[in-house]
Scaffold this active site. Structure first.
Site, mmCIF file in Angstrom:
data_model
loop_
_atom_site.group_PDB
_atom_site.id
_atom_site.type_symbol
_atom_site.label_atom_id
_atom_site.label_comp_id
_atom_site.label_asym_id
_atom_site.label_seq_id
_atom_site.Cartn_x
_atom_site.Cartn_y
_atom_site.Cartn_z
ATOM 1 N N LYS A 48 43.737 51.996 65.394
ATOM 2 C CA LYS A 48 43.138 51.011 65.823
ATOM 3 C C LYS A 48 43.709 50.683 67.348
ATOM 4 O O LYS A 48 43.373 49.777 67.713
ATOM 5 C CB LYS A 48 43.308 50.157 64.564
ATOM 6 N N GLN A 92 45.033 44.730 57.568
ATOM 7 C CA GLN A 92 44.867 46.833 56.943
ATOM 8 C C GLN A 92 45.049 46.274 55.140
ATOM 9 O O GLN A 92 46.073 46.368 54.287
ATOM 10 C CB GLN A 92 45.675 47.435 57.249
ATOM 11 N N ASP A 115 36.498 42.558 60.559
ATOM 12 C CA ASP A 115 36.042 43.424 59.544
ATOM 13 C C ASP A 115 34.699 42.917 58.603
ATOM 14 O O ASP A 115 33.980 43.647 57.183
ATOM 15 C CB ASP A 115 37.247 43.315 58.245
HETATM 16 N N1 GUN Z 1 41.152 49.322 53.981
HETATM 17 C C1 GUN Z 1 40.394 50.754 53.811
HETATM 18 N N2 GUN Z 1 39.761 50.852 54.574
HETATM 19 C C2 GUN Z 1 39.238 49.582 56.035
HETATM 20 C C3 GUN Z 1 38.912 48.575 56.638
HETATM 21 O O1 GUN Z 1 37.881 49.217 57.160
HETATM 22 N N3 GUN Z 1 39.224 47.236 57.200
HETATM 23 C C4 GUN Z 1 40.984 47.072 56.695
HETATM 24 N N4 GUN Z 1 41.217 46.076 57.143
HETATM 25 N N5 GUN Z 1 41.390 47.526 55.654
HETATM 26 C C5 GUN Z 1 40.684 48.941 55.288
#
Ligand code: GUN
Length: 278
Positions: A48, A92, A115
């Site tokens: 990211k 995350q 998200d």
């Molecule tokens: N953990 C697994 N997929 C995601 C996601 O798309 N966003 C976040 N923040 N955590 C995750």
């Protein structure tokens, strides 16, 4: 069978974002919060941050220790909510057991919730009034569209009903006028239901779960799974070797949905920045 190249589609999306940020000279910031030392999370967070750098988005990493308390994390979210340089906040998941994920997600200002996990944004997705598209399902929609496949009127089957993927995935397909079935662990006749699908999306989290006998001839198969097989190799939910000869299109793992999730996160972050500057 045609392989759907998630890396290429993702690169095109990121190029478009980079160009817009450059041309409009936008200042966009994304806070990336990671708690603990989960290896998969570390890889996602690094990817990211790399994508941010490519697009010209400033990323601010907050790496907190495993023993961080809920209170401490809530404090950080409050600080980031009030930080004018931060347009998007990404915490995350998963979080350590002592922290209630729902509490953290709900504390993020919905305008910075890139998200789209916050109940406000989930509600907006339900009624088709989007601020932010849910990243993984939105990435899947882009991949389907990249094949030129019409979605309207098609039989779409989603395996998995998580809040992050399955449920919002079903909603996006429904908004494109598909006939959508959501399958889960209690579904009877799973094979029969999946065999009806013109478009089959698997988000189960089990290596080799989708076998050729569950796939309709010529179907478009999207594999959201991110698993390790017995040899420790990264693989999806779909038994690729048997399904590839039966389906019309298929996404590989890695290099399918994964890169798209990140591209959509960049898109949401740009959108957050623009909305906040209005
Ligand atoms: N953990 C697994 N997929 C995601 C996601 O798309 N966003 C976040 N923040 N955590 C995750």
């Amino acid at each position: 069978m045609t392989l759907i190249d998630g890396k290429a589609v993702s690169a095109a999306v990121k190029e478009r974002i980079k160009k817009e940020i450059e041309e409009k000279n936008l200042k966009i910031g994304l806070a990336v919060v990671i708690v603990g030392t989960d290896q998969a999370s570390r890889v996602y967070v690094n990817n990211k941050k790399k994508a941010c750098e490519f697009c010209g988005i400033t990323s601010y990493e907050y790496a907190l220790p495993e023993e961080t308390t809920e209170e401490q994390l809530l404090e950080l979210v409050d600080k980031l909510n009030g930080d004018g340089n931060v347009n998007g906040i990404l915490v995350q998941l998963p979080l350590p057991n002592q922290i209630d994920e729902k509490k953290i997600i709900e504390r993020i200002n919905p305008e910075k919730d890139v998200d789209a996990f916050n109940a406000v944004n989930v509600g907006k997705i339900m009624i088709g009034d989007y601020s932010f598209l849910p990243c993984t399902p939105a990435g899947v929609m882009e991949l389907i569209k990249s094949t030129g496949t019409e979605i309207s009127g098609k039989e779409c089957v989603v395996i998995g009903r998580s809040n992050i993927v399955g449920k919002p995935m079903a909603m996006l397909l429904l908004h494109e006028n598909a006939t959508v079935t959501v399958c889960h662990s209690k579904t009877r006749n799973l094979k029969e239901v999946c065999s009806r699908a013109d478009i089959l999306v698997s988000a189960v989290g089990k290596a080799g779960f989708v076998t050729a006998d569950m796939v309709k001839e010529g179907a478009l198969v999207i594999d959201v799974g991110m698993n390790r097989n017995a040899e420790g190799k990264l693989c999806g939910d779909v038994d690729f070797n048997s399904v590839k000869d039966k389906c019309g299109f298929i996404t590989p793992v890695p290099g399918g949905v994964g890169p798209m999730t990140i591209a959509m996160l960049m898109e949401n972050t740009l959108r957050a920045g623009k909305l906040q500057s209005l």
